[in-house]
Design an enzyme around this catalytic site. Sequence first.
Site, mmCIF file in Angstrom:
data_model
loop_
_atom_site.group_PDB
_atom_site.id
_atom_site.type_symbol
_atom_site.label_atom_id
_atom_site.label_comp_id
_atom_site.label_asym_id
_atom_site.label_seq_id
_atom_site.Cartn_x
_atom_site.Cartn_y
_atom_site.Cartn_z
ATOM 1 C CE LYS A 1 13.940 19.987 4.553
ATOM 2 N NZ LYS A 1 13.163 18.826 5.173
ATOM 3 C CB SER B 1 12.041 20.296 8.448
ATOM 4 O OG SER B 1 12.249 19.225 7.836
ATOM 5 C CB SER C 1 9.599 17.065 7.239
ATOM 6 O OG SER C 1 9.873 17.301 8.490
#
Length: 479
Positions: A85, A165, A189
């Site tokens: 990420k 996210s 997330s």
Amino acid sequence: MTDPDSSTTDVGFTSAFDLVEGRRAGDFTSVELVSTLLHRIQTVDDCEDGVQSVLAISSDLMQQAQNCDAVAATGLLHGIPVLVKDNIQAIGLPGTAGSLALAGRTVVQDAELVTRLRSAGAIIMGSTNLSEWANIRSSKSTSGWSAVGGLTANPWKHAHSAGGSSSGSGAAVGAGIVSMAVGSETDGSIVCPASLNGCVGIKPTVGSIPRDAMIPISASQDTPGPMAQSVAQAALLLEVLTGKGGYQSAVNDGSEIRIGVVTEWVTQNPGTNQLFQELVSKLSKHVKVVEVSLPAPSDQEGEAEFKVLMHELNEDLASYLATREGARIKTLQDVVDFNLANKGSELQHFGQEYFDMALKLGGRNSDYQKLRSENLDWAVKKVLTPAFEKFDILIGETYAPAWKSNLGGGDDYGSASWISMAPAIAGTPIGALPMGLVDGLPVAVGVVARANQEDRLVQAMALIERVLDLGILKPTFSK
């Protein structure tokens, strides 16, 4: 619609275990594997109407692959391409959290978790798009959108949300771009994009994986975690990230396990509810499952968690930015000012009222201490501790099928359950794995364990995976 690149589908959905064995057997080289996956990115992801899950490719990618080919195949992940990420620093990648304020700021240090991946032989292929600043900028933030990476699509139906996210990590794994990726979670997330994209995600105990050089929201709730195409692969990645063994063996652990079905952890979606009831029925033939009722959070408790995050964001993001090499921003106020100066790119779809609130609330002051205490009282004393007196594992539904992405309109969490909230506040483990399809979109079962009992979490998730016997889901790429 079928896979846009059938020539690379098999490689994209080959497990990390088989890739490691194939590499060791000399069936292919790391350079060949990486080249194939780069082609897949070009035809599935980084193209017109593509998934847009990969934000950047490592600047030294082919050199990494050549280095793997030059040495003996050792290490749990030798030669396996992994995506991280883009809120996690890795040399050769931007590490922007999706914000233009950090774009072009050279990363000069690997996060410890990236060092662990490299030591295990993994190839850091690139970084994944995310909800900008991990969805903590505005109530109208759209999951999967960032100013740097654009909007990540759901590989099942591109008009629908990839969740957030860790949007790109979930979508990339779900689309067969890589077999595993690293996400991060503060509250939901990892669980959300795993649920919506049809892959497996584990948010481990906070502190079990190092968080240095990871752009933060909250020290009490943030943690990186694995996302993969199966429970066994998630367990493998979890071992590398935590530096702790035993999770792979937990996949086949047949010891007794007590499972509680939380009656309140349900969605507002009938199809998801039906699949969950069918799962509970199937599971009851293999292990004893008992229903349990837990007190749902009040609006006051939800507001308390949100304000706790705001207070912590005020301090924790500022502390990170102050030490970020080469960054043009050093404080949260700098971020706010940058966004105002670049409205056309940064504020075109939604504002930054959460940042404004964090600045107004201040850091870990007396108001914060009171709110945090109230949160822990509910999550630990009223929910998790009483439930775990009788059960080793708690299960429930996570999210309804992915909603349509609505830039500027925020996310539609109205049908979701509150399964991730208590584990988020308490910093305890939660995982999600596919339960089936509803209206052509994946839905998931959520699994919750005690702090530092990821082995039991993996055991339960693997049992559920075997009972469901769905195999690795392959998306339809409907546009």
